[in-house]
Design a protein around this motif. Structure first.
Motif: not given
Length: 263
Positions: A223-241
């Motif tokens: 959920y948080a490792a990709g730092r979406p507020l700073h770096e945008g949509l973390p596609v890989g991590d969200y696909l895992v969820l």
């Protein structure tokens, strides 16, 4: 069945939407004061917080910036757990709660395939959470613009998408345990323990090597490792969820299909 389920959930969904929106309004409304008092809320002030507390709050980094404030106050702890609680309650109303009340037995006697029943209840859960997320996303963006946070809409959308997927994951956990046991208590307990333990592992694990490796089993890591507020949509991590939620939904289908309701 999906439309009926949504009608059954509507009061809870409306209540959670109002509650989360009120939280957003209260906490985003004070950002203007923090932005204009950086000597009080700046890095030196945040450094005075105990290390463990800072870890639990995501580090409190760049607290006076719009993205840093949103991350620390809104998207780090409070809103994810509010969505999580909403998802747990709705998921329990899908199977476990009516089974304990004795009303689900009437439903399964109808000419409705069991697997279809679970899938449609899960679909209603997804639709309900999407509705809550859509409304609260709009309110968050409007408030962020009103107080001058300077965070682009796509970054807020990315963070809010993570909240939705996290809630959906834990909702699927609750649904799967409820489908397997037919009881609300175990479903709430498993979901609650996994959520709290997963959050602690990801936050305090930054400073404790003994538990840091467990982050891979925590949904909060994806959920948080990709730092979406700073770096945008973390596609890989969200696909895992999303994939994990789908697997749990399938598990719920198989567990419910093989079990005698009411036993």
């Amino acid at each position: 069945m999906i439309a009926k389920s949504l009608r059954d959930y509507r009061r809870a969904l409306i209540g959670w939407t109002i509650g989360i929106s009120a939280f957003m309004a209260i906490y985003l409304g004070v950002y203007g004061n923090i932005k204009t008092n950086q000597d009080i809320y700046g890095p030196q002030a945040m450094a005075k917080f105990p290390g463990a507390l800072k870890d639990l709050m995501g580090g409190l980094e760049d607290f006076t910036s719009g993205a840093g404030y949103l991350q620390s106050v809104v998207y780090q702890l409070f809103v994810p757990f509010l969505f999580l609680a909403c998802a747990m309650i709705i998921a329990n109303r899908a199977l476990a709660e009516p089974e304990e009340a004795g009303t689900l037995e009437l439903v399964v006697t109808l000419p409705i395939d069991r697997r279809r029943l679970v899938l449609e209840r899960f679909a209603a859960l997804v639709a309900g959470l999407v509705a809550v997320a859509a409304v609260t996303l709009l309110i968050t963006w409007v408030l962020a613009e009103a107080v001058g946070m300077g965070v682009p809409f796509d970054r807020i959308l990315a963070a809010h998408t993570g909240v939705l997927l996290l809630g959906l994951f834990f909702g699927a956990v609750t649904l799967a345990v409820g489908a397997a046991t037919g009881r609300k208590g175990p479903a709430m307990a498993v979901t609650g323990v996994w959520a709290v333990a997963g959050y602690v592992v990801v936050t305090l694990g930054r400073s404790v090597d003994a538990i840091a490796w467990l982050k891979w089993a925590s949904p909060f890591h994806y959920y948080a490792a990709g730092r979406p507020l700073h770096e945008g949509l973390p596609v890989g991590d969200y696909l895992v969820l999303a994939g994990a939620a789908a697997v749990l939904a399938l598990t719920a289908v198989l567990a419910f299909d093989r079990r005698d309701v009411g036993v």
